[in-house]
Scaffold this active site. Structure first.
Site, PDB file in Angstrom:
ATOM      1  N   VAL A  16       0.831  -1.128  -0.132  1.00 32.94           N
ATOM      2  CA  VAL A  16      -0.015  -0.047   0.026  1.00 32.94           C
ATOM      3  C   VAL A  16       0.907   1.250   0.150  1.00 32.94           C
ATOM      4  O   VAL A  16       1.891   1.382   0.744  1.00 32.94           O
ATOM      5  CB  VAL A  16      -0.796   0.102   1.300  1.00 32.94           C
ATOM      6  CG1 VAL A  16      -1.803   1.196   1.215  1.00 32.94           C
ATOM      7  CG2 VAL A  16      -1.813  -1.026   1.130  1.00 32.94           C
TER       8      VAL A  16
ATOM      9  N   GLU B 211      17.581 -12.087  23.215  1.00 37.28           N
ATOM     10  CA  GLU B 211      17.379 -13.529  22.768  1.00 37.28           C
ATOM     11  C   GLU B 211      18.244 -13.970  21.814  1.00 37.28           C
ATOM     12  O   GLU B 211      18.871 -15.017  21.667  1.00 37.28           O
ATOM     13  CB  GLU B 211      15.900 -13.639  22.246  1.00 37.28           C
ATOM     14  CG  GLU B 211      15.015 -13.469  23.571  1.00 37.28           C
ATOM     15  CD  GLU B 211      13.636 -13.813  22.996  1.00 37.28           C
ATOM     16  OE1 GLU B 211      12.797 -14.105  23.957  1.00 37.28           O
ATOM     17  OE2 GLU B 211      13.053 -13.269  21.983  1.00 37.28           O
TER      18      GLU B 211
ATOM     19  N   ASP C 223       1.021  -2.385  16.719  1.00 32.95           N
ATOM     20  CA  ASP C 223       2.034  -1.562  16.968  1.00 32.95           C
ATOM     21  C   ASP C 223       1.920  -0.192  16.346  1.00 32.95           C
ATOM     22  O   ASP C 223       2.533   0.768  16.749  1.00 32.95           O
ATOM     23  CB  ASP C 223       3.317  -1.782  16.264  1.00 32.95           C
ATOM     24  CG  ASP C 223       3.741  -3.191  17.058  1.00 32.95           C
ATOM     25  OD1 ASP C 223       3.312  -3.539  18.082  1.00 32.95           O
ATOM     26  OD2 ASP C 223       5.127  -3.685  16.839  1.00 32.95           O
TER      27      ASP C 223
END
Lengths: 435, 435
Positions: free
Chosen positions: A83, A174, A305
């Protein structure tokens, strides 16, 4: 885009992340025509991307075809495209595959890596928001190991064996933990010509503790776990530049490295076209009310978000992680149901299920309300929750099998350089941000 | 290449295909220093590549890290690099990562796609010898489906939905069968806006039957199976050109297609540097004696597809498939053992275990000696044999699980466009043949 006009109201969703698919899955039961747009044809389970980067999982295990979601309903459409803008006057989205009218628009475009305007980092660092980027990191790590063993220049060899990560949020923690496990368990077997202390992992954090969004206790445990794995942690250290070979910081620290991973922040990824009042400029995110309606628009919503919903408990919006996105998507579906029946919308309320991060085998930290704990039990919970939220039985099963296999064998089995990163780098430079 | 000189004789193996790893696995027990060179860091299980191309399996399931083989022995080394030439006078190989002396050299470079000098095909067709190439085909198939649903021009749409394969050997038959299954089982669910007869699969073969290397009976069964799946077979039809949009043949047939896959032949992939007498020019393969010694050289061997060992039963060499390669590698390891003990070498004898091909679920053909059969039982045998020969427990398990899952669900679960082929095509044009 070749989508038929029907008498059903058309809901266009931009983005197949957690928020977008959580909404799409629920919308399919309503009398609407749902159109899901994404530039990829799959959903990415971002919390496990770092395991793709470090050879623990295969990319297909954490990705899920979006058409498997839209196909469940005859009024569901998927289109792969990017988009490029919104025309709210005409109720239309523009994209690289054509224009599309909407009755309701839901923006779920998520976030992108934030370089805070630092061009040298944006140009030379690696980052990890998509599967191809995770695969690039995997290839680069393995290519640098291959190159290190044939390099006779000791400085160059050191640089190839130095892995530097900026930002000790969940991703940085991580990822550095997983690279350390690669170093501890796989490298000694695979590369007998690399001494174990030659390969170094440095984790840099601008604040005074790792995992700043989590509890002090979690930070402390994670810090200890990382050190046990041999990760060198540098707190209160901000990266100032990276030229592809040298990381410079605001302290005296300078690190030679061919692998610099930027995990120090994200920012919203909005679409062009809405009024300035729709945006919280500083955050690059849409300002939404408690119904997730974008400020100033009736029929445009933002979830996940990309949305900031300011409330008493969350004056700066909800954390940019999976749970608020999933819950907002699911809540908006219920509000659409009310809307279609002419009922009043209900405000969104976030249920904080806690947060967690894993550092390595048997090592994780969990904050759930008052309960804050770390170690084997936290690690077990972490695995269970991540399997639970993975989409699709096949993905869950294959991921579970790989975890068991890797656990038993101290292995990371997917260490294949399928697409050499270095070979493609030049060619990809113009494309990387898009794919 | 940073490989220490020891008192052990050094055996350099070029290529980690079936022949190379079969030798390397056995050599690790002998008092030699083994150096395995390959341009990839993994072994590819080529017989299942077509399932990667058609979303049935993930690439990591059929690839195996080569370092997992060399690491089993302290005298084993792996180096990722491309060999560029041999200097037999100096007993040295040249490569893009440096030079290396050898005591014994084993060439196991296999074969590459043969375009028979047709430039238009080489430039525009897809082919499938490596994992990245298989992934390119997977991406292209899925991208063309995505593009077809948004294309309003009916001619263009037809071209996007036409899949054309040249060459009905095992690869062409298995690939066209798998694409047909994608069409029959996945497309109706995923792409309700594509009518089932819109997507067409054409298989072109220059000879008068499919699977020419197999028995008449196998050809007949495979032909029937393919037609049942809806593949349109064109025998006695040779492709003359392909410009990226139109396939032209020596018959009147012209087919518009955006996906043209060339599986019509392979040729040897030799390394530069040996005397002309070492080669059978026409085949592009090394002329070897019954000990796999290259004609004119004492300490240079060739095994697998790249070698032609002419014998009574096989006047034109063994078939270029996995079995002779595996057996020659394993036999050469035994001969090295004899050589090191000062014993006489023993001639290689090929044990023909038969040949097989699969067309789709419950459909395969098998020739084993006098036994020639097709159908469900053949398909069952085919699966068992392929699982058996896959390298590594993890790969076997994940492959088996995916087969069961796909079988039960009529699904091909790995249909993800991880790296869009079209976007990368331009950038890759210079690299494609290398990766």
């Amino acid at each position: 885009m070749n989508i038929p006009e029907t008498e059903l109201p058309r809901v266009v969703i931009i983005g197949g992340g957690f928020a977008g698919i959580s909404l799409a899955q629920k919308l399919l039961k309503l009398p609407v025509q749902t159109v899901l747009l994404d530039r990829h044809n799959y959903h990415t389970f971002q919390p496990l991307l770092y395991q793709v980067s470090t050879s623990g999982l295969e990319p297909d295990s954490i990705a899920y075809p979006l058409r498997k979601i839209t196909r469940l309903h005859t009024g569901g459409y998927f289109r792969m495209g990017e988009v490029t803008g919104i025309d709210a006057e005409l109720n239309m989205v523009h994209s690289d595959i054509g224009d599309l009218k909407y009755d309701y628009l839901v923006i779920a475009t998520g976030s992108k890596t934030n370089f805070f305007g630092n061009k040298s980092i944006e140009e030379h660092a690696m980052w990890m928001k998509t599967v191809p980027q995770a695969l690039n990191i995997r290839s680069l790590i393995l290519e640098n190991l291959e190159q290190a063993v044939i390099t006779e220049d000791p400085e160059k060899r050191k640089s190839l064996l130095n892995f530097v990560l900026a930002g000790a949020g969940p991703t940085g923690v991580e990822l550095s933990g997983a690279i350390a496990e690669l170093r501890n368990n796989v490298v000694p077997e695979d590369y007998p010509d690399i001494a174990s202390d030659e390969m170094q992992i440095h984790l840099l954090e601008g604040l005074d503790r790792v995992l700043p969004p989590m509890s002090e206790k979690a930070s402390k445990s994670a810090h200890k776990f990382l050190e046990e794995l041999g990760v060198k942690i540098h707190l209160n250290t901000m990266v100032e530049s990276y030229d592809g070979h040298l990381v410079k910081t605001n302290t005296n620290l300078e690190l030679r490295s061919e692998t610099f991973i930027w995990s120090a922040g994200v920012t919203g990824a909005p679409v062009a076209g809405l009024n300035a009042s729709a945006m919280i400029e500083k955050a690059n995110r849409y300002h939404v009310n408690t119904f997730n309606q974008v400020n100033g628009y009736e029929n445009i919503f933002a979830i996940g978000d990309i949305a900031i919903m300011q409330s008493g408990d969350y004056p700066r919006g909800h954390p940019m992680v999976a749970q608020p996105a999933i819950q907002q998507g699911s809540h908006l579906a219920k509000n659409f149901s009310r809307l279609l029946k002419g009922e009043n919308l209900k405000p969104f309320e976030y249920f904080d299920k806690g947060s967690m991060a894993t550092v390595g085998r048997n090592r994780a930290v969990v904050d759930i309300g008052k309960f804050k704990f770390g170690g084997f039990f936290a690690w077990y919970i972490w695995m269970f929750i991540h399997l639970w939220f993975l989409i699709g039985f096949r993905n869950r099963f294959v991921t579970f099998f790989n975890w068991v296999y890797n656990y038993i064998n101290y292995d990371k089995a997917a260490r294949l350089i399928i697409r050499p990163f270095k070979g493609f780098k030049k060619a990809m430079e113009t494309n990387q941000k898009k794919v």
